[in-house]
Write a protein that holds these residues in place. Structure first.
Motif, PDB file in Angstrom:
ATOM      1  N   LYS A  34     163.217  27.222 -67.142  1.00  0.00           N
ATOM      2  CA  LYS A  34     163.965  27.070 -65.892  1.00  0.00           C
ATOM      3  C   LYS A  34     165.472  27.241 -66.065  1.00  0.00           C
ATOM      4  O   LYS A  34     166.221  27.159 -65.108  1.00  0.00           O
ATOM      5  N   THR A  91     169.338  28.514 -66.837  1.00  0.00           N
ATOM      6  CA  THR A  91     170.185  29.643 -66.471  1.00  0.00           C
ATOM      7  C   THR A  91     171.337  29.818 -67.459  1.00  0.00           C
ATOM      8  O   THR A  91     171.892  30.897 -67.574  1.00  0.00           O
ATOM      9  N   VAL A  92     171.690  28.740 -68.188  1.00  0.00           N
ATOM     10  CA  VAL A  92     172.843  28.768 -69.096  1.00  0.00           C
ATOM     11  C   VAL A  92     172.460  28.173 -70.449  1.00  0.00           C
ATOM     12  O   VAL A  92     171.666  27.234 -70.519  1.00  0.00           O
ATOM     13  N   GLU A 115     174.646  33.135 -70.435  1.00  0.00           N
ATOM     14  CA  GLU A 115     173.479  32.977 -69.569  1.00  0.00           C
ATOM     15  C   GLU A 115     172.186  33.131 -70.357  1.00  0.00           C
ATOM     16  O   GLU A 115     172.141  33.822 -71.355  1.00  0.00           O
ATOM     17  N   THR A 160     168.771  34.878 -70.497  1.00  0.00           N
ATOM     18  CA  THR A 160     168.262  36.115 -69.910  1.00  0.00           C
ATOM     19  C   THR A 160     166.856  35.907 -69.345  1.00  0.00           C
ATOM     20  O   THR A 160     166.145  34.976 -69.742  1.00  0.00           O
ATOM     21  N   ASP A 161     166.472  36.789 -68.434  1.00  0.00           N
ATOM     22  CA  ASP A 161     165.115  36.750 -67.877  1.00  0.00           C
ATOM     23  C   ASP A 161     164.077  36.928 -68.990  1.00  0.00           C
ATOM     24  O   ASP A 161     163.007  36.316 -68.946  1.00  0.00           O
ATOM     25  N   ARG A 214     163.569  33.574 -70.634  1.00  0.00           N
ATOM     26  CA  ARG A 214     162.822  32.675 -69.739  1.00  0.00           C
ATOM     27  C   ARG A 214     161.347  33.064 -69.715  1.00  0.00           C
ATOM     28  O   ARG A 214     160.463  32.210 -69.775  1.00  0.00           O
TER      29      ARG A 214
END
Length: 158
Positions: free
Chosen positions: A89, A91-92, A103, A105-106, A109
């Motif tokens: 979940k 973002t950072v 950040e 990265t997708d 995640r």
């Protein structure tokens, strides 16, 4: 250059037995090192997504650490369910002090999500196999009891 390395190695080995901390560092387990990280660094204590290159930050602050033990401790931490759930979940990313950085990265995640899914699937399969084995054992036990009953019934008549 070669004599310099030998000299520094001799100096290090001569100093090693005297201080208590460098002698204790190689015998430190990965789990105890992880516990130390959790006590010292907010990013570990709060299970925040770690900055890329966190190993270099750790070594800069704790140069006496055994690299292999440190990497094992990092592997335990980043492979934990709590960390993977945080990464899923996030973002950072954060440095050792808990300061926000780059950040997440997708790709990272997604990797965390897939790792969790694989782990849960593997655990479910293991539990199912245990249940199936227990049921098979119970069925075998019942079959043996019935065979014994039949054997005793027919052996009495003879």
């Amino acid at each position: 250059m070669k004599s310099m390395n030998t000299t520094s190695l001799v100096a290090e080995s001569a100093d090693a037995p005297a201080p208590a901390t460098p002698a204790a560092a190689p015998t430190q387990t990965a789990r105890s090192l992880l516990k130390q990280f959790q006590q010292q660094f907010p990013a570990f204590r709060d299970c925040l997504p770690l900055a890329i290159g966190i190993d270099k930050q750790i070594l800069a602050r704790m140069p006496e650490l055994d690299r292999k033990t440190m990497r094992t401790a990092l592997g335990i931490h980043t492979g934990s369910l709590r960390y993977l759930r945080a990464m899923e979940k996030a973002t950072v990313r954060f440095d050792l002090d808990g300061t926000a950085g780059a950040e997440v990265t997708d790709t990272h995640r997604t990797h965390a999500k897939e790792t969790l899914q694989q782990r849960f699937k593997k655990e479910a399969e293991r539990k199912k196999a245990e249940r199936d084995a227990a049921q098979a054992e119970e069925a075998n036990k019942m079959r043996q009891e019935k065979l014994l009953q039949l054997a005793s019934k027919f052996s009495r008549n003879t």
